[in-house]
Design a protein around this motif. Structure first.
Motif, PDB file in Angstrom:
ATOM      1  N   GLU A 130       5.077   2.306 -10.329  1.00 47.62           N
ATOM      2  CA  GLU A 130       4.848   2.674  -8.939  1.00 47.62           C
ATOM      3  C   GLU A 130       6.147   2.686  -8.139  1.00 47.62           C
ATOM      4  O   GLU A 130       6.258   3.383  -7.127  1.00 47.62           O
ATOM      5  CB  GLU A 130       3.853   1.705  -8.290  1.00 47.62           C
ATOM      6  CG  GLU A 130       2.459   1.782  -8.907  1.00 47.62           C
ATOM      7  CD  GLU A 130       1.475   0.823  -8.267  1.00 47.62           C
ATOM      8  OE1 GLU A 130       1.914   0.012  -7.414  1.00 47.62           O
ATOM      9  OE2 GLU A 130       0.285   0.883  -8.611  1.00 47.62           O
ATOM     10  N   GLU A 154      12.850   3.344  -4.747  1.00 51.56           N
ATOM     11  CA  GLU A 154      12.172   4.595  -4.401  1.00 51.56           C
ATOM     12  C   GLU A 154      10.738   4.521  -4.923  1.00 51.56           C
ATOM     13  O   GLU A 154      10.497   4.156  -6.075  1.00 51.56           O
ATOM     14  CB  GLU A 154      12.900   5.794  -5.043  1.00 51.56           C
ATOM     15  CG  GLU A 154      12.285   7.132  -4.750  1.00 51.56           C
ATOM     16  CD  GLU A 154      12.495   7.589  -3.314  1.00 51.56           C
ATOM     17  OE1 GLU A 154      11.616   8.292  -2.802  1.00 51.56           O
ATOM     18  OE2 GLU A 154      13.542   7.243  -2.714  1.00 51.56           O
ATOM     19  N   THR A 155       9.774   4.859  -4.071  1.00 51.27           N
ATOM     20  CA  THR A 155       8.369   4.897  -4.475  1.00 51.27           C
ATOM     21  C   THR A 155       8.103   6.146  -5.316  1.00 51.27           C
ATOM     22  O   THR A 155       8.570   7.235  -4.977  1.00 51.27           O
ATOM     23  CB  THR A 155       7.459   4.908  -3.236  1.00 51.27           C
ATOM     24  OG1 THR A 155       7.684   3.719  -2.482  1.00 51.27           O
ATOM     25  CG2 THR A 155       5.987   4.968  -3.642  1.00 51.27           C
ATOM     26  N   ARG A 157       5.621   8.852  -6.155  1.00 50.06           N
ATOM     27  CA  ARG A 157       4.433   9.431  -5.523  1.00 50.06           C
ATOM     28  C   ARG A 157       3.459   9.936  -6.577  1.00 50.06           C
ATOM     29  O   ARG A 157       3.858  10.264  -7.699  1.00 50.06           O
ATOM     30  CB  ARG A 157       4.859  10.569  -4.590  1.00 50.06           C
ATOM     31  CG  ARG A 157       5.806  10.090  -3.486  1.00 50.06           C
ATOM     32  CD  ARG A 157       6.445  11.250  -2.740  1.00 50.06           C
ATOM     33  NE  ARG A 157       7.486  10.780  -1.810  1.00 50.06           N
ATOM     34  CZ  ARG A 157       8.326  11.574  -1.167  1.00 50.06           C
ATOM     35  NH1 ARG A 157       8.262  12.892  -1.340  1.00 50.06           N
ATOM     36  NH2 ARG A 157       9.228  11.063  -0.345  1.00 50.06           N
ATOM     37  N   THR A 159       2.003  12.645  -7.247  1.00 53.65           N
ATOM     38  CA  THR A 159       2.193  13.968  -7.864  1.00 53.65           C
ATOM     39  C   THR A 159       3.638  14.218  -8.289  1.00 53.65           C
ATOM     40  O   THR A 159       3.974  15.337  -8.690  1.00 53.65           O
ATOM     41  CB  THR A 159       1.762  15.079  -6.881  1.00 53.65           C
ATOM     42  OG1 THR A 159       2.545  14.980  -5.688  1.00 53.65           O
ATOM     43  CG2 THR A 159       0.285  14.956  -6.537  1.00 53.65           C
ATOM     44  N   ASP A 160       4.490  13.203  -8.231  1.00 55.34           N
ATOM     45  CA  ASP A 160       5.902  13.391  -8.588  1.00 55.34           C
ATOM     46  C   ASP A 160       6.064  13.860 -10.023  1.00 55.34           C
ATOM     47  O   ASP A 160       5.503  13.267 -10.952  1.00 55.34           O
ATOM     48  CB  ASP A 160       6.678  12.077  -8.444  1.00 55.34           C
ATOM     49  CG  ASP A 160       7.294  11.905  -7.063  1.00 55.34           C
ATOM     50  OD1 ASP A 160       7.421  12.902  -6.331  1.00 55.34           O
ATOM     51  OD2 ASP A 160       7.650  10.757  -6.723  1.00 55.34           O
TER      52      ASP A 160
END
Length: 310
Positions: A130, A154-155, A157, A159-160
């Motif tokens: 995550e 950095e998160t 996401r 749909t990354d």
């Protein structure tokens, strides 16, 4: 400080730009991989870092190997205080590591000691992390094992793709690398050894790693597709030919399909997995351009009972 920047692909360019814009340090030269064949004509093309350095009027060094005597001699002549590195792509020998007074400082796209290796962003997405980030560390002869100067987080996401995430990390990491150079110069930063626990490895992701196993759960299928986009590209087999999977979406409320089984609606294509279905959103058939999966299915005239995979 006087710097010699080492990097090769597009992802390294933001860091070079940040150092050029800092005004505090002199980028005396750039080290990059030799020109490589590209495109249909396979003509030799300079790396993105080489192109950016030439635009800025900076000397570009392209050793075949960083232990080449001519390269080492030129590096000694330049006498850099430090060599910042982003995705250079070649193993640095001890004789090169010893030349700059403050060593070679690498920007790595993970929170070390997690995901040491060539493909940290791809593995982080495929593992379902995550949170990830970038780390600056002093290069040793071990694999990404040197002491750490700093990190940014950095998160990841939902749909990354690895391409999306790497782009964000390239810009966040550029600022981190510039700040690391400042801290080394004024003495405010000291490298801290990495912990001995939490180590994971991220070897290069190959084409077979990107082959979708439809008996795996839907979340795993989604993560492999996102982690392998844009490269090497997730794929499956349909009618004996490879079908590239560019984007899928898990559909938790549809679980009646067997692994690999196709269900084609008017504007949708679903595939069964080891848990619930995924919807195919974008695909690329062999020899074709990327297209919406519904358009691909209409063109393929998929019959009842057809499936994806061996």
């Amino acid at each position: 400080m006087k710097l010699v920047f080492a990097g090769t692909p597009e992802v390294a360019v933001p860091a070079l730009d940040a150092l050029l814009a800092s005004g505090r340090h002199e980028v005396a030269a750039v080290v990059t991989r030799p020109d490589a064949p590209a495109g249909r004509g396979r003509r030799l093309v300079a790396s993105p870092v080489a192109e950016r350095a030439e635009e800025a009027g900076i000397e570009v060094l392209k050793p075949v190997k960083p232990r080449d005597p001519e390269f080492l001699e030129r590096l000694r002549e330049i006498a850099p205080d430090c060599c910042p590195v982003v995705a250079y792509g070649a193993l640095l020998p001890r004789v090169a590591l010893d030349i700059p007074a403050h060593g070679w400082v690498n920007l790595h796209f993970s929170l070390l000691p997690a995901w040491r290796g060539a493909a940290p962003v791809q593995h982080s997405i495929m593992a379902g992390d995550e949170i990830t980030g970038a780390t600056t560390f002093l290069i040793e002869e071990g694999l990404d094992s040197g002491p750490v100067y700093g990190t940014v987080t950095e998160t990841i996401r939902p749909t990354d793709t690895s391409g999306d995430l790497l782009t964000r990390l390239a810009f966040a990491g550029a600022g981190l690398l510039a700040a690391t150079m400042d801290g080394i110069e004024d003495g405010s930063l000291k490298a801290v050894p990495q912990p001995g626990e939490g180590i994971s490895l991220a070897p290069k992701v190959n084409v077979e790693d990107a082959h979708i196993d439809w008996t795996a759960p839907a979340l795993r299928v989604d993560r492999v597709v996102r982690g392998c986009t844009p490269a090497p590209g997730a794929w499956t087999v349909f009618r004996g030919e490879r079908l590239k999977l560019i984007q899928v979406q898990p559909v938790p409320d549809r679980n009646e399909l067997a692994p690999g089984a196709l269900a084609v609606g008017k504007n949708s294509v679903h595939v069964g997995t080891g848990s619930y279905a995924v919807e195919l959103l974008w695909v690329q058939a062999q020899g074709k351009k990327p297209m919406r999966a519904a358009d691909w299915a209409r063109g393929a005239r998929i019959a009842d009972g057809e499936r994806l995979g061996a």
